[in-house]
Design an enzyme around this catalytic site. Sequence first.
Site, PDB file in Angstrom:
ATOM      1  N   ASP A  26       0.759  -1.362   0.002  1.00  0.00           N
ATOM      2  CA  ASP A  26       0.107  -0.038   0.053  1.00  0.00           C
ATOM      3  C   ASP A  26       0.713   1.183   0.035  1.00  0.00           C
ATOM      4  O   ASP A  26       1.714   1.558   0.821  1.00  0.00           O
ATOM      5  CB  ASP A  26      -0.984   0.104   1.272  1.00  0.00           C
TER       6      ASP A  26
ATOM      7  N   THR B  11      -8.382   2.125   6.538  1.00  0.00           N
ATOM      8  CA  THR B  11      -8.071   1.193   5.669  1.00  0.00           C
ATOM      9  C   THR B  11      -7.707  -0.329   6.662  1.00  0.00           C
ATOM     10  O   THR B  11      -7.249  -0.168   7.574  1.00  0.00           O
ATOM     11  CB  THR B  11      -6.706   1.534   5.125  1.00  0.00           C
TER      12      THR B  11
ATOM     13  N   ASP C 255     -11.547  -5.507   6.459  1.00  0.00           N
ATOM     14  CA  ASP C 255     -10.649  -6.943   6.499  1.00  0.00           C
ATOM     15  C   ASP C 255     -10.555  -7.483   7.996  1.00  0.00           C
ATOM     16  O   ASP C 255     -10.674  -8.820   7.982  1.00  0.00           O
ATOM     17  CB  ASP C 255      -9.153  -6.774   5.821  1.00  0.00           C
TER      18      ASP C 255
HETATM   19  O1  RIB Z   1      -9.058  -3.273   2.379  1.00  0.00           O
HETATM   20  C1  RIB Z   1      -8.209  -2.413   2.537  1.00  0.00           C
HETATM   21  C2  RIB Z   1      -6.959  -2.953   1.244  1.00  0.00           C
HETATM   22  O2  RIB Z   1      -7.577  -2.851   0.055  1.00  0.00           O
HETATM   23  C3  RIB Z   1      -5.768  -2.310   1.195  1.00  0.00           C
HETATM   24  O3  RIB Z   1      -4.545  -2.649   2.000  1.00  0.00           O
HETATM   25  C4  RIB Z   1      -5.306  -2.168  -0.519  1.00  0.00           C
HETATM   26  O4  RIB Z   1      -4.318  -3.019  -0.564  1.00  0.00           O
HETATM   27  C5  RIB Z   1      -6.623  -2.786  -1.278  1.00  0.00           C
HETATM   28  O5  RIB Z   1      -6.368  -4.000  -1.459  1.00  0.00           O
END
Ligand code: RIB
Length: 291
Positions: A12, A237, A241
């Site tokens: 990133d 960010t 995830d």
């Molecule tokens: O969900 C965040 C991620 O989305 C980032 O780390 C970036 O690499 C994209 O894939």
Amino acid sequence: MKIAVVGSINMDMTVLADRIPKKGETVAGSDLRYVPGGKGANQAVAASRLGADTAMYGCVGDDANGEMLLDNLRKQGVDGSKIKVVPGVPSGIAVITVADKDNVIVVVPGANGCVDTAYVDSIADDLRQADMVMLQHEIPQETIEYVIDLCDRADIPVVLNPAPARPVSQGTVNKVRWITPNETEAALIFGDRPIDEMLADYPDKLVITLGSDGTAASDGKAVLHIPARKSEVVDTTGAGDTFNAAFSVRCAAGDSLEDALRYANTAGGLATEKFGAQGGMPSDEDVRRAM
Ligand code: RIB
């Protein structure tokens, strides 16, 4: 408990800006940082921090970024021994602007585009031994469907996080254990209609993430709306995830839907409180303390 993640591994390039620029506009930035990311790798790191025995499957290029990304996974306790290093292809990159407690992301897939069905064949035995397989939308669609079919045949539960947004077939929805879109992704996959209607149609299957409004899902008896943690947001960010990893880990551990969602919301919220996709990912102890 074994978690297997098949997905993207990115470097990133994150710019901290005064605000998100409008189309055609230039704005000032205060910093540029290179940090490990990629939805797949982020989910693997989050699961590992939460205490799960986690393996990451995917591809990097034979470049400096690839080396750094593999090294990072090792340091985070993720088994990356089956990650393929593809010669002559750059590692995946994401260009991210962070501002206004939000972000915008452009992803250049690079080696992530090399995660093909032949590679899946080479890791098939590992996937069949997982308690949960996690997938996202940053590798080729054909590969995602191939993994889902393999897991379906082997009776291995799959959590599909359909991000970034693209359509998902009904057959795929039927085969996965959980699908976890945000509102935009949900509208693309299930039609532009009220969220509660979608959730009622897919009880015990569909979890919709709503950002600062939390998450919603149906357990078959009622639609559950679980509020988000009140966070001091630094960088969102990787929050999604972290949510996905935490939800997967707790589902694999046998939690109820409501308990897994409450835990995952807390984990996702904590992840926003530090910089970088992986910078704020909490440990199990952090989450339980915060709850
Ligand atoms: O969900 C965040 C991620 O989305 C980032 O780390 C970036 O690499 C994209 O894939």
